[in-house]
Design an enzyme around this catalytic site. Structure first.
Site, PDB file in Angstrom:
ATOM      1  N   ILE A 102     -10.037  -8.665   2.115  1.00 60.75           N
ATOM      2  CA  ILE A 102     -11.393  -8.220   1.698  1.00 60.75           C
ATOM      3  C   ILE A 102     -11.310  -7.723   0.255  1.00 60.75           C
ATOM      4  CG2 ILE A 102     -13.321  -6.712   2.240  1.00 60.75           C
ATOM      5  CD1 ILE A 102     -11.973  -6.146   4.960  1.00 60.75           C
ATOM      6  N   GLU A 120       3.008  -2.874  11.222  1.00 62.56           N
ATOM      7  CA  GLU A 120       4.007  -2.567  10.198  1.00 62.56           C
ATOM      8  C   GLU A 120       5.410  -2.659  10.796  1.00 62.56           C
ATOM      9  OE1 GLU A 120       3.156  -1.712   6.862  1.00 62.56           O
ATOM     10  OE2 GLU A 120       1.401  -2.627   7.742  1.00 62.56           O
ATOM     11  N   GLY A 143       1.632  -9.725  15.403  1.00 61.97           N
ATOM     12  CA  GLY A 143       2.175  -9.721  14.038  1.00 61.97           C
ATOM     13  C   GLY A 143       1.371  -8.956  13.009  1.00 61.97           C
ATOM     14  N   LYS A 196      -3.957   3.653   2.499  1.00 61.85           N
ATOM     15  CA  LYS A 196      -5.093   2.891   1.953  1.00 61.85           C
ATOM     16  C   LYS A 196      -6.222   3.828   1.530  1.00 61.85           C
ATOM     17  CE  LYS A 196      -3.731  -1.048   4.811  1.00 61.85           C
ATOM     18  NZ  LYS A 196      -3.814  -1.646   6.144  1.00 61.85           N
ATOM     19  N   LYS A 205       0.828  -1.230   0.000  1.00 61.98           N
ATOM     20  CA  LYS A 205       0.000   0.000   0.000  1.00 61.98           C
ATOM     21  C   LYS A 205       0.847   1.259   0.000  1.00 61.98           C
ATOM     22  CE  LYS A 205       0.652  -1.873   4.089  1.00 61.98           C
ATOM     23  NZ  LYS A 205       0.198  -2.731   5.139  1.00 61.98           N
TER      24      LYS A 205
HETATM   25  N1  HSE Z   1      -0.262  -3.045   9.627  1.00 63.76           N
HETATM   26  C1  HSE Z   1      -1.448  -3.313   8.877  1.00 63.76           C
HETATM   27  C2  HSE Z   1      -2.594  -3.453   9.863  1.00 63.76           C
HETATM   28  C3  HSE Z   1      -1.261  -4.568   8.065  1.00 63.76           C
HETATM   29  O1  HSE Z   1      -2.381  -3.443  11.079  1.00 63.76           O
HETATM   30  O2  HSE Z   1      -3.730  -3.546   9.426  1.00 63.76           O
HETATM   31  C4  HSE Z   1      -2.125  -4.657   6.841  1.00 63.76           C
HETATM   32  O3  HSE Z   1      -1.938  -3.626   5.928  1.00 63.76           O
END
Ligand code: HSE
Length: 437
Positions: free
Chosen positions: A138, A192, A189, A207, A107
């Protein structure tokens, strides 16, 4: 080349890369049945090709040489799962230059360098696909690009960061402070590599910039998204908002205003009964409204190995289906043909209009509320509700005011005077409300 075979090369064998390899191996039968062609992972590149990923990669060549993917004659589709701006941008550009179709989950890359890369892909007659970049598993971009193509899009609201949604949910349910829950989220996990991208709203802004450009047929203007994160939200704010009938979510919001686009990311008060307010834990949701379809909503896992890989492989299938006759009949990646995309300006933040939650820390003294209300009235801001929960003779207490709809510029001007009152301590917290979401 075997005409009944599409050959895939993978850049990055991290969490999502492993997910993609797993789908290509474990779901090979269903992919072949849907595609009527064999999809073969021929090669995967990573700096670390020694670690056991728990997959049977015997038939996959592992390499540390990126050119074995992006310049290889025996690779048709390159999947970029390195993440971040560089070297991902250079690798994707080089793959396109070498006539490869590219699928990415990146992204940050699309939000910042998408325009140049789409132009390059068009010039080379290849596809740059990025469903996994927004909303993880999604299929919200496909819905926006294809399923909603008959509509003028009226608004996009998204809970687009699983880490923040997890943190806000935990803070609410367990009355825990932000820092404690952040550590839990990182351990799961979702976060980022640089967790400030999550908690300061940057990931959501990446996004949202992509969604807004697709929704309104404009260029991607990531740098112009107003971006605030959740690090200043306290469990008290969550409880106070709850008492008033609201839940706090980190929301990406995009709306058209004639020839300007409103784009903002910030913690937002949503009525507890709204559908977006029900989206909890690490789940994502995107609500898109069109002039004919009205409200639509897309919900699911926005991060993680398996959901994100699911979206990546769906893009690979789209390209693979179109490859025998070229890809010209695929819907344009950004929902409008490149030449038809406009360059609309971003609405300045001072011109947006909404209702506000204003939390002040004040001395518990006579006349404080009157002084605050006087300033708000002077700026033509009308109050809907006022709440002060505690009484404390020596310490400051939270005073919460909900306003009726007002212009952001007026609220900012009023707050800059309110902070000068001797009874007001600390920096006020200003949160915007969205009843229509
Ligand atoms: N770091 C992002 C989140 C991962 O927590 O949604 C997916 O883009």
């Amino acid at each position: 080349m075997n005409m009944h075979e599409i050959r895939v090369g993978l850049l990055g064998l991290g969490t999502i890369g492993v997910g993609v390899a797993r789908i290509l191996l474990e779901n090979n039968d269903i992919l072949r049945a849907r595609l009527q062609t064999e999809l073969r992972l021929v090669r995967a590149c990573d700096l670390d090709i020694e670690t056991d990923r728990g997959l049977d990669l015997r038939d996959v060549e592992l390499t540390t040489d990126v050119d074995r993917i992006i310049k290889a004659d025996d690779v048709d589709i390159v999947i970029e799962l390195i993440g971040g701006y560089e070297p991902a941008r250079s690798f994707v550009a080089a793959a396109i230059e070498h006539g490869k179709h590219v699928v990415t989950a990146n992204k940050a890359l699309i939000a910042r360098h998408g325009e140049a890369l789409f132009a390059l892909a068009e010039e080379r007659g290849v596809v740059l696909a990025f469903e996994a970049a927004v909303g993880g598993g999604i299929p919200c971009l496909k819905a926006l690009r294809e399923g909603l193509a008959a509509n003028r899009i009226e608004s996009v609201y998204g809970i687009l960061n699983g880490t923040c949604n997890y943190i806000l949910t935990k803070m609410e349910h367990e009355s825990l402070p932000f820092d404690v829950v952040l550590k839990q989220a990182q351990a799961l996990g979702y976060a980022e590599a640089d967790p400030t991208f999550d908690i300061e709203g940057v990931d959501t802004a990446h996004k949202l910039a992509i969604l807004a450009a697709m929704a309104f047929g404009t260029h991607i203007r990531f740098d112009e998204v107003h971006t605030e994160g959740i690090s200043r939200i306290t469990p008290d704010d969550i409880a106070l908002a709850g008492d008033l009938g609201y839940r706090i979510k980190l929301l990406g919001i995009a709306k058209p205003h004639g020839d300007r686009i409103e784009m903002r990311v910030h913690p937002t008060l949503l009525p507890r009964t709204s559908q977006l307010a029900q989206v909890s834990d690490s789940y994502n949701a995107v609500q898109i409204s069109g002039d004919f379809v009205e409200h639509t909503m897309y919900f699911g896992r926005g991060a993680g190995e398996r959901p994100t890989a699911s979206a990546v492989v769906a893009d690979v299938l789209d390209i693979a289906r179109a490859m025998p006759d070229g890809t010209a009949h695929l819907a344009p990646p950004m929902a409008f043909p490149q030449a038809a995309r406009r360059d609309l300006a971003t609405l300045p933040m001072v011109d947006i209009e909404c209702e506000y939650y204003l939390r002040l820390m004040v001395k518990d003294q006579p006349g404080v509320l009157a002084a605050v209300a006087d300033i708000l009235g002077h700026h033509r801001i009308s109050l809907e509700a006022v709440m002060q929960k505690e009484r404390h003779a020596t310490q400051s207490v939270p005073l919460v005011l909900l306003t009726h709809c007002t212009r952001e510029g007026n609220l900012q001007a009023a707050v800059s005077r309110i902070v000068e009152l001797p009874s007001v301590e600390d920096e006020p917290l200003i949160l915007r409300m969205e009843r229509g979401a």
